[in-house]
Design a protein around this motif. Sequence first.
Motif, PDB file in Angstrom:
ATOM      1  N   SER A  14      58.727  45.768  42.540  1.00 38.63           N
ATOM      2  CA  SER A  14      59.789  45.176  41.716  1.00 38.63           C
ATOM      3  C   SER A  14      59.565  45.514  40.237  1.00 38.63           C
ATOM      4  O   SER A  14      60.522  45.785  39.500  1.00 38.63           O
ATOM      5  N   PHE A  60      62.947  40.414  40.721  1.00 35.22           N
ATOM      6  CA  PHE A  60      61.973  39.327  40.593  1.00 35.22           C
ATOM      7  C   PHE A  60      60.573  39.813  40.912  1.00 35.22           C
ATOM      8  O   PHE A  60      60.348  40.466  41.920  1.00 35.22           O
ATOM      9  N   THR A  69      59.183  39.315  47.198  1.00 35.03           N
ATOM     10  CA  THR A  69      60.414  39.916  47.722  1.00 35.03           C
ATOM     11  C   THR A  69      60.385  39.808  49.245  1.00 35.03           C
ATOM     12  O   THR A  69      59.611  40.479  49.906  1.00 35.03           O
ATOM     13  N   ASP A 100      64.914  47.423  47.100  1.00 33.21           N
ATOM     14  CA  ASP A 100      63.577  46.818  47.020  1.00 33.21           C
ATOM     15  C   ASP A 100      63.273  46.186  48.378  1.00 33.21           C
ATOM     16  O   ASP A 100      63.898  45.206  48.770  1.00 33.21           O
TER      17      ASP A 100
HETATM   18 MG    MG Z   1      58.825  42.417  44.848  1.00 32.19          MG
END
Ligand code: MG
Length: 194
Positions: free
Chosen positions: A37, A51, A59, A75
Motif C-alpha cells: 500500500s 491504507f 489490506t 492492491d
Molecule cells: Mg496494504
Amino acid sequence: MKINNTEFIRSAAKFEDYPRHHLPEIALAGRSNVGKSSLINNIVNRRKMAFTSSKPGKTQTINFYKVDNYFYFVDLPGYGFARVPQEVKDEWGRMIETYLFNRRNLESVLLIIDARHKPTDDDLMMYNWLVEMNMPTLVVATKIDKVKNSQRNKQKRLINKKLSLTEFTPFTFFSAETGEGKGRVMEFISQFID
Ligand code: MG
Ligand code: GTP
C-alpha cells in the motif's frame, strides 16, 4: 506519464464485485506488511490514498485504484501473515488466486518483497505461479532505506538465489521513504499503458 489524479474505486472480495472498465490493471502482490500500500501511495504522490499500517493484515480485500485514465492499481491482501486463523488465510489465498487467474484486465504484477531479508517460501511460491502464468512481473525489493549500502549486493544475491532470478528478470530496489526506484517502477508500468 505524469500522474495527476488517483481515485479509490472500490474494495471487493468476490469476482462479481470487481469494477467493470477497459483500462489495464497492475496488481501488487506480496507478504503482509511488506509495503504494498505504501508503494501505491508513493507512486501516485498521495500520502494516504491506500491504507497502510504498522500491523500486518491491513489490506484484507482487493482494493481498486484508478490512476488518471491510464491504469488501475490493484492492491491485493498480503499473504503469509501468521496471526490470523487458517480459515482467514485460506480465504485471502482464494481471493488472490481468483483475481490472478480470472481477471482479464490484469496486464502485469509487481511482486513486492522485503529488501532486508531472504525471500520467504511464500514469496517463492507466488513468484513461481507468476512465471508459470507467463505474467509480466517486476520484482520490487522494498524498504531499501533500511539496508546499508555495503549490504545491497549481498541482499541482491540472496534474492537472486532464492527466486532463481537472472540478469534479465525485471528487478528494482525501492523505498517508499526516499522514493528510490520510483522511476524504474514507472518505466515498467508504462509498457502496459497506451
Ligand atoms: Mg496494504
Ligand atoms: P498489508 O496491507 O497488511 O498486507 O501490508 P502492506 O504490504 O500494504 O504494507 P504497508 O504499506 O501498510 O506498510 C507496512 C509498514 O511498513 C508501515 O509501517 C509502513 O510505513 C512501512 N513501510 C512501507 N514501505 C516502506 C519503506 O520503503 N521503507 C520503510 N522504512 N518503511 C516502509
